[in-house]
Motif scaffolding. Structure first.
Motif, PDB file in Angstrom:
ATOM      1  N   GLU A 180       1.446 -14.054  12.215  1.00 54.97           N
ATOM      2  CA  GLU A 180       2.421 -12.974  12.367  1.00 54.97           C
ATOM      3  C   GLU A 180       3.566 -13.339  13.307  1.00 54.97           C
ATOM      4  OE1 GLU A 180      -1.198  -9.700  11.943  1.00 54.97           O
ATOM      5  OE2 GLU A 180      -0.029  -9.804  13.790  1.00 54.97           O
ATOM      6  N   SER A 225       2.634  -4.826   0.906  1.00 52.30           N
ATOM      7  CA  SER A 225       1.937  -5.258   2.117  1.00 52.30           C
ATOM      8  C   SER A 225       2.564  -6.543   2.657  1.00 52.30           C
ATOM      9  CB  SER A 225       0.451  -5.497   1.810  1.00 52.30           C
ATOM     10  OG  SER A 225      -0.178  -4.323   1.365  1.00 52.30           O
ATOM     11  N   PHE A 226       2.288  -6.824   3.918  1.00 51.94           N
ATOM     12  CA  PHE A 226       2.777  -8.057   4.550  1.00 51.94           C
ATOM     13  C   PHE A 226       2.192  -9.256   3.827  1.00 51.94           C
ATOM     14  CE2 PHE A 226       2.127 -11.365   7.881  1.00 51.94           C
ATOM     15  CZ  PHE A 226       3.457 -11.654   8.118  1.00 51.94           C
ATOM     16  N   ARG A 256      -3.530  -3.743  15.710  1.00 50.65           N
ATOM     17  CA  ARG A 256      -2.124  -3.893  15.324  1.00 50.65           C
ATOM     18  C   ARG A 256      -1.907  -5.030  14.330  1.00 50.65           C
ATOM     19  NH1 ARG A 256      -1.868  -2.209  20.721  1.00 50.65           N
ATOM     20  NH2 ARG A 256      -0.496  -0.409  21.059  1.00 50.65           N
ATOM     21  N   LYS A 276      -1.284  -7.098  11.021  1.00 57.21           N
ATOM     22  CA  LYS A 276      -0.522  -6.768   9.813  1.00 57.21           C
ATOM     23  C   LYS A 276      -1.361  -6.897   8.553  1.00 57.21           C
ATOM     24  CE  LYS A 276       4.043  -7.851  11.695  1.00 57.21           C
ATOM     25  NZ  LYS A 276       5.297  -8.628  11.518  1.00 57.21           N
ATOM     26  N   SER A 277      -2.536  -7.523   8.659  1.00 65.16           N
ATOM     27  CA  SER A 277      -3.447  -7.592   7.510  1.00 65.16           C
ATOM     28  C   SER A 277      -4.871  -7.757   8.007  1.00 65.16           C
ATOM     29  CB  SER A 277      -3.071  -8.753   6.564  1.00 65.16           C
ATOM     30  OG  SER A 277      -3.112  -9.992   7.226  1.00 65.16           O
TER      31      SER A 277
END
Length: 338
Positions: free
Chosen positions: A106, A139-140, A306, A308-309
């Protein structure tokens, strides 16, 4: 079929067998073991008289029919365990691979913090996705080459080899420039063009089992890679889709024992995707090692809430550090080292 050579067979005698196979438009894959030298014969049409023909060759001990549809992956061809070497890390043959890191890269801060933490805890490889296949297009989906560059930076500081996913044949050259192990994700297990492309690199390949794939289909996918001349394949059980809804997938530890019985390739387990619940990762990790797995690949994130996936299935560094001594204890009982 396989051709078993006599223990004192010469290189010239082996080459004579390989030449005869080429005359029949067949390929011979040579495996030299401590106890025997074997030539695995693969091709679309093996003449019914070939076994008798080859048994007349000097240096040939016997010919045997392979009963499994996968040939090069089978223990009939190679009874001894394959050990895949990644830098200074060995996977298989009594060596345990502990692969840890975030689902997705990330940021520089995130991947560097994770790499330092898992290295300190005892991991010997770093995982992280730069290209991510996601169920939703919104999604990311990873940072792409920037993510690969950050993984390389983490490797330079910690010394941990990188395991990262490649999603398309067109990306293989790019990912191979940065990675130490090319990961084939569950959704790509039967992407045969991709399997052949990573096979041609000669690099170690981590092949995840498909969401609904049988063990035979999984091993046949490994056959695609090895048929390109690349023996460096690591199988990964990551859970299959069943009717159960309490967990993300059903982690099939049966597959570990079955795959190790049928194949010489090392088998590792992904308890993070296999359960989808961070609190189930530690017990399933220990169960995987007890079942004979040659390693585990675990998602670790410095701040899972937190992420992202896949934050819900990621351990934080403290939980991972607490798990490692338990892994060492189980590994010692079953004769594994790292």
């Amino acid at each position: 079929m396989i051709v078993v050579m006599q223990t004192d067979s010469t290189p010239g005698q082996i080459e004579a067998v390989l030449n005869r196979l080429r005359e029949h438009n067949l390929r011979g894959h040579l495996t030299v073991g401590e106890e025997r030298t074997v030539i695995a014969v693969v091709g679309a049409a093996i003449p019914p008289t070939l076994r008798e023909e080859l048994e007349h060759f000097a240096g040939v001990k016997e010919t045997l029919r392979i009963t499994q549809p996968y040939k090069l992956v089978s223990r009939e061809v190679k009874p001894s365990d394959t050990v895949v070497t990644v830098g200074d890390v060995k996977v298989g043959g009594g060596h345990l691979a502990i692969i840890a890191g975030p689902c997705s890269v990330e940021s520089e801060e995130q991947i560097m913090a994770t790499a330092r933490a898992v290295r300190e805890a005892g991991a010997n490889m770093l995982r992280g996705g730069a290209f991510k296949p996601r169920s939703s297009p919104y999604s990311f989906r990873g940072l792409g080459e920037v993510g690969l560059q950050l993984l390389a930076q983490a490797r330079a500081e910690t010394g941990l080899p990188i395991v990262t996913e490649v999603m398309t044949p067109a990306d293989v050259d790019l990912v191979a420039r940065y990675a130490d192990v090319l990961q084939i994700g569950a959704r790509n297990m039967q992407n045969y063009q991709l399997l052949e492309e990573v096979g041609r690199t000669g690099m170690p390949v981590l092949l995840k089992r498909g969401l609904s794939a049988t063990i035979e289909e999984w091993l046949l996918s490994a056959e695609y890679i090895i048929a390109q001349g690349n023996p460096n394949v690591i199988l990964c059980e990551r859970g299959i889709r069943t009717f159960e809804t309490a967990t993300r997938n059903t982690l099939d530890l049966n597959a570990v024992a079955v795959a190790r019985k049928r194949s010489h390739l090392p088998v590792i387990v992904d308890p993070s995707h296999g359960t989808g619940k961070w609190y189930l990762v530690p017990p399933l990790t220990l169960a995987a090692i007890a079942a004979g797995a040659d390693g585990v690949i675990i998602e670790v994130h410095p701040d899972p809430d937190r992420a992202k996936s896949d934050g819900g299935q990621s351990l934080n560094p403290e939980n991972f550090m607490g798990l490692v001594p338990q892994m060492r204890a189980i590994a010692k009982v079953v004769g594994k080292t790292w």
